[in-house]
Write a protein that holds these residues in place. Structure first.
Motif, mmCIF file in Angstrom:
data_model
loop_
_atom_site.group_PDB
_atom_site.id
_atom_site.type_symbol
_atom_site.label_atom_id
_atom_site.label_comp_id
_atom_site.label_asym_id
_atom_site.label_seq_id
_atom_site.Cartn_x
_atom_site.Cartn_y
_atom_site.Cartn_z
ATOM 1 N N LEU A 69 -74.296 29.572 -39.358
ATOM 2 C CA LEU A 69 -74.971 30.338 -38.310
ATOM 3 C C LEU A 69 -75.971 29.533 -37.480
ATOM 4 O O LEU A 69 -76.637 30.062 -36.609
ATOM 5 N N ALA A 70 -76.047 28.235 -37.743
ATOM 6 C CA ALA A 70 -76.941 27.405 -36.923
ATOM 7 C C ALA A 70 -76.360 27.289 -35.517
ATOM 8 O O ALA A 70 -75.162 27.469 -35.303
ATOM 9 N N THR A 71 -77.207 26.976 -34.557
ATOM 10 C CA THR A 71 -76.755 26.813 -33.178
ATOM 11 C C THR A 71 -75.995 25.497 -33.031
ATOM 12 O O THR A 71 -76.492 24.446 -33.423
ATOM 13 N N THR A 72 -74.790 25.563 -32.467
ATOM 14 C CA THR A 72 -74.040 24.325 -32.251
ATOM 15 C C THR A 72 -73.874 24.081 -30.755
ATOM 16 O O THR A 72 -73.905 25.016 -29.949
ATOM 17 N N LEU A 73 -73.723 22.798 -30.407
ATOM 18 C CA LEU A 73 -73.588 22.433 -29.002
ATOM 19 C C LEU A 73 -72.207 21.837 -28.770
ATOM 20 O O LEU A 73 -71.766 20.983 -29.530
ATOM 21 N N VAL A 74 -71.551 22.298 -27.708
ATOM 22 C CA VAL A 74 -70.318 21.638 -27.283
ATOM 23 C C VAL A 74 -70.697 20.756 -26.095
ATOM 24 O O VAL A 74 -71.330 21.224 -25.144
ATOM 25 N N LEU A 75 -70.375 19.447 -26.192
ATOM 26 C CA LEU A 75 -70.823 18.502 -25.169
ATOM 27 C C LEU A 75 -69.642 17.911 -24.419
ATOM 28 O O LEU A 75 -68.567 17.728 -25.007
ATOM 29 N N ASP A 76 -69.853 17.591 -23.139
ATOM 30 C CA ASP A 76 -68.807 16.859 -22.421
ATOM 31 C C ASP A 76 -69.056 15.358 -22.611
ATOM 32 O O ASP A 76 -69.945 14.954 -23.360
ATOM 33 N N LYS A 77 -68.267 14.534 -21.919
ATOM 34 C CA LYS A 77 -68.374 13.087 -22.145
ATOM 35 C C LYS A 77 -69.737 12.514 -21.766
ATOM 36 O O LYS A 77 -70.151 11.487 -22.280
ATOM 37 N N GLN A 78 -70.422 13.164 -20.842
ATOM 38 C CA GLN A 78 -71.753 12.690 -20.447
ATOM 39 C C GLN A 78 -72.856 13.331 -21.285
ATOM 40 O O GLN A 78 -74.012 13.337 -20.908
ATOM 41 N N ARG B 208 -73.412 16.367 -21.620
ATOM 42 C CA ARG B 208 -73.938 17.604 -21.070
ATOM 43 C C ARG B 208 -73.449 18.783 -21.915
ATOM 44 O O ARG B 208 -72.296 18.834 -22.351
ATOM 45 N N VAL B 209 -74.353 19.693 -22.163
ATOM 46 C CA VAL B 209 -74.004 20.847 -22.992
ATOM 47 C C VAL B 209 -73.173 21.818 -22.159
ATOM 48 O O VAL B 209 -73.609 22.284 -21.103
ATOM 49 N N THR B 210 -71.952 22.111 -22.647
ATOM 50 C CA THR B 210 -71.099 23.030 -21.894
ATOM 51 C C THR B 210 -71.010 24.393 -22.555
ATOM 52 O O THR B 210 -70.602 25.373 -21.944
ATOM 53 N N LYS B 211 -71.378 24.418 -23.832
ATOM 54 C CA LYS B 211 -71.275 25.680 -24.541
ATOM 55 C C LYS B 211 -72.249 25.681 -25.711
ATOM 56 O O LYS B 211 -72.449 24.657 -26.356
ATOM 57 N N ILE B 212 -72.866 26.825 -25.948
ATOM 58 C CA ILE B 212 -73.764 26.963 -27.098
ATOM 59 C C ILE B 212 -73.254 28.130 -27.924
ATOM 60 O O ILE B 212 -73.066 29.233 -27.401
ATOM 61 N N GLU B 213 -72.977 27.885 -29.211
ATOM 62 C CA GLU B 213 -72.456 28.984 -30.031
ATOM 63 C C GLU B 213 -72.900 28.822 -31.475
ATOM 64 O O GLU B 213 -73.217 27.722 -31.915
ATOM 65 N N PRO B 214 -72.900 29.910 -32.217
ATOM 66 C CA PRO B 214 -73.305 29.800 -33.619
ATOM 67 C C PRO B 214 -72.207 29.170 -34.466
ATOM 68 O O PRO B 214 -71.029 29.293 -34.143
#
Lengths: 381, 370
Positions: free
Chosen positions: B161-170, B172-178
């Motif tokens: 349930l921690a916050t996870t980050l989906v990142l692009d190649k640079q 940059r955060v594109t998505k934030i989800e548990p």
């Protein structure tokens, strides 16, 4: 100043030359003791716990470390608005120039202006190099109640030891009629602990008079107390019961550390009502490894033990590696004991690194072996 | 690093340290023998040169204030500042008692600051991080917000349930989800954020105007398309203590000497309040191995693979194994304790055995006499 109107003056200028290498760069009151303390933590904590808020510390020999250590008065809670720890090394004075302290009494005489400025009613004289816990406020109460001009704390010692101390010969009511320095045939067993309470007004006069004398050694025991007795002043012996130790030699410093392992010795540093304060290090808690064997030990934070430790005291950040065996020994701050090292009846000086496989000391020796860097160099050859 | 206001964030509702958390704010929870959790974030701030710090407190401030006030975090006592801020009006309002209401109530304190940047960090994190490095990257990459994350290769089990980050190649955060345990490798947010103070204020206002239930995390999630939110990969160890299980596990992991070495850097001290305890005494009956022990203890019994807090006594014949014992606990003769967390001042006297499992350690309440 606290309500008791008493200013403490701690004599902390001595070298303690019988401590050999330990006091080469620091004065005796700054020598480490008991894992996390320095000796001077004891009188300073006693002052704080006795409700004294103004403490002068008279330093002289190798005073840089000691001065900066005691100046951090908040470590002992002595940083109240009207109080503080005042570091008083010898200073250059108008007309007189720079003069060192010529004796215990002279150290106070040279700081008369400080005591005047603090408007002290009573002055408590202490040594910076004794290990004990004592409530000075109780001593002051007795001093006032009995109307003494000076009160001297005394300790009952055995008849055989008495000739090593300054001995107070007393009447039935504990008033002192004679003082004998290291008498061959002692008449009493009451040894002076070097702790005095004086009414400041009269002490001031005696100090000024003593300062003008050329033949005086300017010492409390040898000059000031005898002068009080000569004039028929009322001197009171205040009997102290409890642990007290003057750690003058390597053997006695080792012994004082070993006393912490023996609950019959009378020193209790666990009592929450009379804590001994110190400058706590930022070290992690101590770590005792999987294969470590610990049997009777006094260990403080920052230590890591992988080997065997028996009947020993480990100071901050000391390390005992695997296979090493430390018996009846004291490891001072940041000592590193390498693999398979064997130590028996040793006192290892701060910061010494003992390379793997070395052996020092002997279970049967009468004397405690002091291990310094030099010892390691010699052994390595 | 004088141009930064350090903020110890308000604990989120996702942090629930069962039992331990009932008595104190999360930051005040005793940890690893001689610390409280907040010591780590405060030491990271001051070791990074940040001396202007605000601590946002959700509940039970007493023990936290007492500890921090007397802790010596190396802050200049005149120029530096360490403030405790509360949301007094929403204290008993459950959901409404969130970080945004607390920031809004104290917005003047944030506006009055003369610092250009803010760095937000939670108190439930145990790590050793130099914020100068994060700020440097933040400025170089011209990010609006930098989020510090730790890569996790076991996300199916850890950091639930921690916050996870989906990142692009640079980055940059594109998505934030548990973290729902669906993927093995995830980037876990540490809740540590860098941004300009101005942006921080405008995001607080925006959140407050959107919904009274909005949290700061919600508003960031809402804004990732409009502003540049990037990840900063933190390579050191991270111990997150957001649940009772994580509390136990972190203590046990740190007990391993290799894990602690990172934290034993003399140039990065972990400051805390001194208790002036005596060193610990081990009697001839003591048997101790693989354990971390604080000062002030009297150990007469057996201690195996455990973490023992200050001023604990373990009597003859007692055995403590795989357990976390908080300060001032008394374990009486012949008690056998295994896989347990025993809270402050508790006394184990009348039960001979307390036995949990490594997965489900037992918790004994503060001041309990059992």
């Amino acid at each position: 100043m606290a309500s008791n109107n008493m200013v403490a003056m701690i004599l902390a200028g001595g070298r303690g030359s019988r401590l050999k290498g330990l006091t080469k760069k620091v004065a005796k009151p700054a020598v480490h003791y008991g894992g996390k303390y320095r000796i001077i933590d004891f009188p300073l904590s006693n002052c704080a716990n006795s409700g004294i808020s103004v403490v002068g510390v008279l330093t002289q020999y190798e005073s840089v470390l000691l001065n900066s250590y005691v100046a951090r008065d908040h470590h002992w809670g002595l940083d109240g608005k009207d109080g503080g720890i005042f570091v008083l090394p010898p200073r250059e004075k108008d007309q007189l120039g720079l003069g060192v302290y010529r004796g215990t009494a002279d150290a106070i005489t040279q700081n008369i202006d400080f005591l005047d400025q603090e408007k002290a009613k009573y002055v408590l004289i202490l040594s910076g190099d004794h290990i004990y816990k004592m409530n000075y406020e109780k001593m002051l109460e007795e001093h006032i109640e009995k109307g003494a001009d000076a009160t001297i704390a005394v300790l009952e010692v055995s008849a055989s030891e008495a000739s090593r101390f300054g001995i107070m010969n007393t009447n039935d009511d504990d008033t002192i009629y004679e003082f004998e320095e290291k008498p061959e045939n002692p008449k009493s067993n009451l040894a002076s602990m070097g702790i005095y309470i004086f009414n400041y007004d009269s002490l001031r006069k005696y100090l000024m008079a003593d300062g003008d004398k050329n033949n005086s050694s300017h010492d409390f025991g040898k000059d000031i107390i005898p002068a009080y007795l000569n004039d028929g002043k009322k001197l009171l012996a205040y009997r102290f019961k409890g642990y007290w130790k003057d750690v003058g030699t390597i053997d006695s410093l080792w012994e004082a550390n070993m006393d912490l392992l023996n609950n019959k010795s009378g020193i209790d540093l666990f009592d929450p009502t009379w804590k001994i304060y110190s400058n706590d290090s930022n070290a992690f808690p101590q770590y005792i490894g999987e294969k470590a064997e610990i049997n009777n030990a006094y260990i403080t934070q920052g230590c890591t033990v992988y080997g065997e430790v028996e009947n020993s005291v480990l100071f901050t950040n000391s390390e005992v590696e695997e296979g090493a065996c430390v018996i009846d020994s004291v490891l001072m701050d940041s000592v590193k004991v390498g693999k398979n090292v064997e130590l028996n009846r040793c006192l290892v000086m701060d910061g010494v690194k003992i390379p793997a496989g070395m052996k020092f000391g002997n279970a049967k020796s009468d004397e405690i072996l002091l291990i310094t860097d030099e010892e390691i160099r010699k052994a390595g050859k | 690093m004088h141009d930064v206001l350090g903020i110890v964030t308000f604990s989120s509702n996702a942090v629930d340290i069962r039992g331990l958390g009932a008595y104190r704010s999360d930051g005040a929870i005793s940890f690893f023998g001689r610390y409280r959790l907040i010591d780590f974030v405060l030491s990271n701030f001051t070791n990074s040169g940040i001396e202007d710090i605000q601590i946002y407190v959700k509940k039970n401030p007493r023990s936290l204030v007492e500890h921090v006030r007397r802790g010596n975090y190396n802050i200049n006592s005149k120029r530096g500042s360490l403030k405790f801020l509360f949301a007094s009006s929403y204290r008993n309002h459950g959901l409404y008692n969130n970080d945004i209401t607390c920031y809004m109530e104290n917005i003047e304190q944030i506006m009055q600051s003369d610092k250009e940047y803010v760095i937000l960090a939670p108190s439930y994190l145990v790590n050793k991080i130099n914020y100068n490095d994060v700020l440097k990257e933040h400025i170089e990459k011209e990010n609006d917000i930098t989020v510090v994350y730790t890569p996790c290769s076991n996300a199916k089990e850890d950091y639930m349930l921690a916050t996870t980050l989906v990142l692009d190649k640079q980055s940059r955060v594109t998505k934030i989800e548990p973290n729902l345990g669906k993927y093995k490798a995830r980037n876990i947010s540490t809740g540590t954020l860098v941004m300009k103070r101005e942006l921080f204020i405008s995001l607080i206002n925006k959140a407050a105007n959107t919904s009274s239930l909005f949290t700061f995390a919600d508003i960031i999630k809402d804004s990732i398309d409009d502003i540049k939110v990037c990840g900063y990969k933190f390579k050191g160890s991270v111990f997150r203590i957001a649940s009772f299980e994580e509390y136990y596990k972190s203590n046990m992991q740190l007990r391993n000497r290799a894990a602690t070495e990172e934290f034993m850097d003399p140039h990065w001290p972990i400051h805390t309040k001194t208790n002036d305890s005596s060193p610990t005494i081990y009697t001839e009956d003591a048997e101790v191995s693989g354990s971390v022990i604080a000062n002030g203890c009297i150990i007469e019994g057996t201690v195996i693979n455990s973490v023992i807090g200050r001023n604990v006594t373990i009597a003859k014949g007692a055995v403590v194994k795989d357990s976390v014992i908080l300060p001032s606990v008394k374990i009486s003769k012949n008690s056998h304790i295994e896989c347990a967390v025993i809270d402050k001042y508790a006394e184990v006297k009348y039960v001979n055995e307390i036995k949990g499992t490594k997965k489900h350690p037992i918790y004994v309440k503060r001041r309990d006499r059992i």
